[in-house]
Motif scaffolding. Structure first.
Motif, mmCIF file in Angstrom:
data_model
loop_
_atom_site.group_PDB
_atom_site.id
_atom_site.type_symbol
_atom_site.label_atom_id
_atom_site.label_comp_id
_atom_site.label_asym_id
_atom_site.label_seq_id
_atom_site.Cartn_x
_atom_site.Cartn_y
_atom_site.Cartn_z
ATOM 1 N N GLU A 75 0.836 -1.204 0.000
ATOM 2 C CA GLU A 75 0.000 0.000 0.000
ATOM 3 C C GLU A 75 0.874 1.259 0.000
ATOM 4 O OE1 GLU A 75 -2.504 -0.725 3.408
ATOM 5 O OE2 GLU A 75 -3.266 -2.548 2.450
ATOM 6 N N ARG A 76 1.978 1.198 0.772
ATOM 7 C CA ARG A 76 2.899 2.345 0.801
ATOM 8 C C ARG A 76 3.466 2.630 -0.592
ATOM 9 N NH1 ARG A 76 7.351 1.133 5.334
ATOM 10 N NH2 ARG A 76 8.452 2.877 4.368
ATOM 11 N N LEU A 77 3.811 1.547 -1.313
ATOM 12 C CA LEU A 77 4.498 1.728 -2.596
ATOM 13 C C LEU A 77 3.547 1.986 -3.751
ATOM 14 C CD1 LEU A 77 7.261 -1.009 -2.316
ATOM 15 C CD2 LEU A 77 7.456 1.435 -1.863
ATOM 16 N N ALA A 78 2.267 1.611 -3.581
ATOM 17 C CA ALA A 78 1.311 1.756 -4.682
ATOM 18 C C ALA A 78 1.153 3.224 -5.076
ATOM 19 C CB ALA A 78 -0.030 1.168 -4.281
ATOM 20 N N ARG A 79 1.440 4.128 -4.130
ATOM 21 C CA ARG A 79 1.299 5.564 -4.411
ATOM 22 C C ARG A 79 2.371 6.067 -5.390
ATOM 23 N NH1 ARG A 79 -0.537 5.433 1.208
ATOM 24 N NH2 ARG A 79 1.550 5.348 2.064
ATOM 25 N N SER A 80 3.423 5.274 -5.599
ATOM 26 C CA SER A 80 4.573 5.742 -6.379
ATOM 27 C C SER A 80 4.366 5.688 -7.883
ATOM 28 C CB SER A 80 5.781 4.865 -6.047
ATOM 29 O OG SER A 80 5.526 3.550 -6.538
ATOM 30 N N GLY A 81 3.341 4.965 -8.320
ATOM 31 C CA GLY A 81 3.148 4.826 -9.766
ATOM 32 C C GLY A 81 3.657 3.488 -10.290
ATOM 33 N N ALA A 82 4.303 2.710 -9.441
ATOM 34 C CA ALA A 82 4.765 1.386 -9.858
ATOM 35 C C ALA A 82 3.622 0.379 -9.694
ATOM 36 C CB ALA A 82 5.958 0.959 -9.010
ATOM 37 N N ALA A 83 3.702 -0.698 -10.468
ATOM 38 C CA ALA A 83 2.735 -1.801 -10.294
ATOM 39 C C ALA A 83 3.237 -2.662 -9.142
ATOM 40 C CB ALA A 83 2.659 -2.623 -11.577
ATOM 41 N N VAL A 84 2.434 -2.800 -8.095
ATOM 42 C CA VAL A 84 2.914 -3.490 -6.894
ATOM 43 C C VAL A 84 2.057 -4.720 -6.597
ATOM 44 C CG1 VAL A 84 3.530 -3.237 -4.459
ATOM 45 C CG2 VAL A 84 3.596 -1.252 -5.962
ATOM 46 N N ILE A 85 2.734 -5.809 -6.310
ATOM 47 C CA ILE A 85 2.034 -7.046 -5.921
ATOM 48 C C ILE A 85 2.601 -7.523 -4.593
ATOM 49 C CG2 ILE A 85 1.786 -9.499 -6.479
ATOM 50 C CD1 ILE A 85 1.156 -8.826 -9.160
ATOM 51 N N GLN A 86 1.723 -7.878 -3.692
ATOM 52 C CA GLN A 86 2.156 -8.363 -2.376
ATOM 53 C C GLN A 86 2.127 -9.893 -2.365
ATOM 54 O OE1 GLN A 86 2.635 -6.247 0.719
ATOM 55 N NE2 GLN A 86 3.646 -8.171 1.300
ATOM 56 N N ILE A 87 3.214 -10.497 -1.915
ATOM 57 C CA ILE A 87 3.185 -11.928 -1.607
ATOM 58 C C ILE A 87 3.259 -12.047 -0.095
ATOM 59 C CG2 ILE A 87 4.406 -14.143 -1.727
ATOM 60 C CD1 ILE A 87 5.515 -13.384 -4.424
ATOM 61 N N ASN A 88 2.265 -12.677 0.524
ATOM 62 C CA ASN A 88 2.345 -12.978 1.958
ATOM 63 C C ASN A 88 2.775 -14.429 2.115
ATOM 64 O OD1 ASN A 88 -0.388 -10.823 2.821
ATOM 65 N ND2 ASN A 88 1.754 -10.546 3.313
ATOM 66 N N THR A 89 3.935 -14.626 2.713
ATOM 67 C CA THR A 89 4.467 -15.993 2.821
ATOM 68 C C THR A 89 3.841 -16.742 3.996
ATOM 69 O OG1 THR A 89 6.284 -15.237 4.185
ATOM 70 C CG2 THR A 89 6.690 -15.336 1.821
ATOM 71 N N GLU A 90 3.090 -16.022 4.842
ATOM 72 C CA GLU A 90 2.391 -16.609 5.994
ATOM 73 C C GLU A 90 3.304 -17.491 6.833
ATOM 74 O OE1 GLU A 90 -1.183 -18.316 4.457
ATOM 75 O OE2 GLU A 90 -2.095 -16.346 4.163
ATOM 76 N N GLY A 91 4.431 -16.955 7.179
ATOM 77 C CA GLY A 91 5.336 -17.680 8.074
ATOM 78 C C GLY A 91 6.665 -18.028 7.431
ATOM 79 N N ALA A 92 6.676 -18.232 6.118
ATOM 80 C CA ALA A 92 7.946 -18.609 5.485
ATOM 81 C C ALA A 92 8.899 -17.413 5.475
ATOM 82 C CB ALA A 92 7.711 -19.120 4.078
ATOM 83 N N CYS A 93 10.177 -17.707 5.660
ATOM 84 C CA CYS A 93 11.158 -16.658 5.936
ATOM 85 C C CYS A 93 11.848 -16.108 4.696
ATOM 86 C CB CYS A 93 12.186 -17.223 6.903
ATOM 87 S SG CYS A 93 12.772 -18.850 6.393
ATOM 88 N N HIS A 94 11.459 -16.549 3.524
ATOM 89 C CA HIS A 94 12.109 -16.080 2.295
ATOM 90 C C HIS A 94 11.141 -16.269 1.134
ATOM 91 C CE1 HIS A 94 12.702 -20.429 2.520
ATOM 92 N NE2 HIS A 94 12.560 -20.406 1.213
ATOM 93 N N LEU A 95 11.419 -15.576 0.040
ATOM 94 C CA LEU A 95 10.677 -15.847 -1.199
ATOM 95 C C LEU A 95 11.443 -16.918 -1.966
ATOM 96 C CD1 LEU A 95 9.836 -12.225 -2.437
ATOM 97 C CD2 LEU A 95 8.292 -13.851 -1.318
ATOM 98 N N ASP A 96 10.733 -17.743 -2.717
ATOM 99 C CA ASP A 96 11.431 -18.663 -3.611
ATOM 100 C C ASP A 96 10.955 -18.423 -5.040
ATOM 101 O OD1 ASP A 96 9.077 -20.211 -4.083
ATOM 102 O OD2 ASP A 96 9.475 -21.400 -2.290
ATOM 103 N N ALA A 97 11.647 -19.049 -5.980
ATOM 104 C CA ALA A 97 11.392 -18.773 -7.395
ATOM 105 C C ALA A 97 9.972 -19.182 -7.796
ATOM 106 C CB ALA A 97 12.425 -19.502 -8.251
ATOM 107 N N GLN A 98 9.472 -20.238 -7.168
ATOM 108 C CA GLN A 98 8.125 -20.706 -7.505
ATOM 109 C C GLN A 98 7.065 -19.679 -7.074
ATOM 110 O OE1 GLN A 98 7.383 -24.600 -5.903
ATOM 111 N NE2 GLN A 98 5.668 -24.986 -7.268
ATOM 112 N N LEU A 99 7.269 -19.083 -5.891
ATOM 113 C CA LEU A 99 6.335 -18.055 -5.406
ATOM 114 C C LEU A 99 6.342 -16.847 -6.345
ATOM 115 C CD1 LEU A 99 6.956 -17.866 -1.534
ATOM 116 C CD2 LEU A 99 4.794 -18.383 -2.665
ATOM 117 N N VAL A 100 7.541 -16.437 -6.758
ATOM 118 C CA VAL A 100 7.657 -15.284 -7.657
ATOM 119 C C VAL A 100 6.997 -15.597 -8.998
ATOM 120 C CG1 VAL A 100 9.317 -13.866 -8.951
ATOM 121 C CG2 VAL A 100 9.710 -14.343 -6.532
ATOM 122 N N GLY A 101 7.289 -16.786 -9.527
ATOM 123 C CA GLY A 101 6.697 -17.201 -10.810
ATOM 124 C C GLY A 101 5.172 -17.198 -10.759
ATOM 125 N N GLY A 102 4.624 -17.475 -9.589
ATOM 126 C CA GLY A 102 3.177 -17.565 -9.436
ATOM 127 C C GLY A 102 2.444 -16.246 -9.535
#
Lengths: 120, 231
Positions: free
Chosen positions: B78-105
């Motif tokens: 929400e903070r970044l959406a004001r900047s004009g960039a397209a922003v997508i949030q991934i909530n990992t719900e406990g996982a401590c890192h992003l992985d390539a599969q999450l990003v690809g999704g």
């Protein structure tokens, strides 16, 4: 706590391989963990006991081999093991490049096979 | 039937699954001509503040997207959406890192872009081993975290292409051995550039913007004039 995802990947990979070979029960899995791999052996063991339930690995023991950090000197070619964050080559004094200690490798596994499955 | 004990040698990388996904992402990004930066740092290091300050400038020249990785909440998105960039949030719900599969999704949800910045989950440990198919890795390290972090979390700093020393405006108020940190970073990673800035004061942003621009230019295989982004 990314050990949980690492162990999930381990159980998935070993289960798949074992099923392909007709292995009915896995008794042990060997895993090499580098000291710089950011994975704690005791956390891996804890997660393994959780994840292995109801899988072909349910009775398996996880054997972890900790791999020490390795440095290689590109100048004189000397490779040496050291716990330091960085190392000047003990032979020629130039900065050595860290080359080992980040391994996360499934070395292999042992299991029982009713149909005389294939080793490699 | 008699059971036979068998021994199987595998020699298989535990991170191979993620590496395969990351390699697929890298090919996809190459086909799209999309430059991807993986932004790492502790919780509170100032990753989102850095993006808040620099996205409006980057958006003047590139079509920019951001993937926000957090355990919970869409506050940063929400903070970044004001900047004009397209922003997508991934909530990992406990996982401590992003992985390539999450990003690809989530890639399908983004419009056509020139630059994608992936703000990883705030963590100096776990994201290190998980390649996201990025072209470059930027690590944000704030003055207020203390000067011992590069030595405590060396692998993160070893894999960085650039280290951003943030919250520089706090330097007069905290005990911080800046020369020692600089020396440690140079030992851990002699090739990464070190950029010192204060995002909230909007000072020192130019070298960071130039670095981003150089990564985009390298991906495109040609040099562009530096004045476009940083004027």
């Amino acid at each position: 706590m990314h050990e949980l995802s690492l162990v999930s990947a381990l159980v998935e990979e070993v289960s798949r391989d074992a099923q392909e070979r007709g292995v009915s029960r896995i008794t042990s899995v060997s895993l090499a963990v580098g000291k710089r791999a950011h994975a704690l052996p005791h956390a891996l063991l804890f997660c393994f006991d959780l994840i292995k339930r109801d899988t072909i690995l349910a009775a398996a023991q996880l054997i972890i081999e900790v791999i020490p950090p390795l440095f290689h000197c590109e100048s004189c070619g000397l490779s040496e093991t050291h716990d330091a964050l960085w190392l000047d080559c003990t032979c020629c004094g130039l900065p050595a490049v860290p080359t080992g200690g980040t391994e996360l490798e499934i070395r292999g596994y042992e299991g029982d096979c009713p149909r005389g499955g294939k080793e490699n | 039937m008699e059971e036979k004990r068998i021994k199987v040698a595998l020699a298989r990388d535990l991170l191979q699954k993620n590496k395969t996904f990351a390699s697929d992402l890298r090919s996809r990004f190459a086909r799209q001509g999309l430059t991807v930066i993986n932004l790492l740092g502790s919780p509170g290091a100032g990753k989102t503040a850095l993006l808040e300050a620099s996205l409006p400038l980057l958006c003047r020249h590139y079509r920019v997207g951001v993937i926000e990785g957090d355990l919970y909440t869409s506050r940063d998105a929400e903070r970044l959406a004001r900047s004009g960039a397209a922003v997508i949030q991934i909530n990992t719900e406990g996982a401590c890192h992003l992985d390539a599969q999450l990003v690809g999704g989530v890639l399908e949800e983004l419009p056509e872009l020139d630059l994608l910045i992936i703000e990883n989950v705030g963590n100096l440990v776990c994201p290190v081993g998980f390649d996201l198919g990025e072209d470059a890795r930027a690590v944000v390290l704030s003055i207020s975290e203390g000067d011992d972090k590069p030595e405590k979390y060396p692998q993160t700093f070893r894999t960085a292409d650039v280290v951003i020393l943030s919250k520089l405006d706090l330097l007069p108020y905290v005990s911080y051995d800046l020369p020692a940190v600089t020396a440690t970073l140079a030992q851990l990673n002699p090739v990464a550039s070190l950029i010192q800035l204060s995002a909230t004061k909007e000072s020192g942003l130019t070298p960071w913007l130039l670095w981003v621009k150089s990564v985009v230019a390298k991906k495109r295989g040609g040099a562009e004039g530096c004045h476009r982004v940083c004027k």
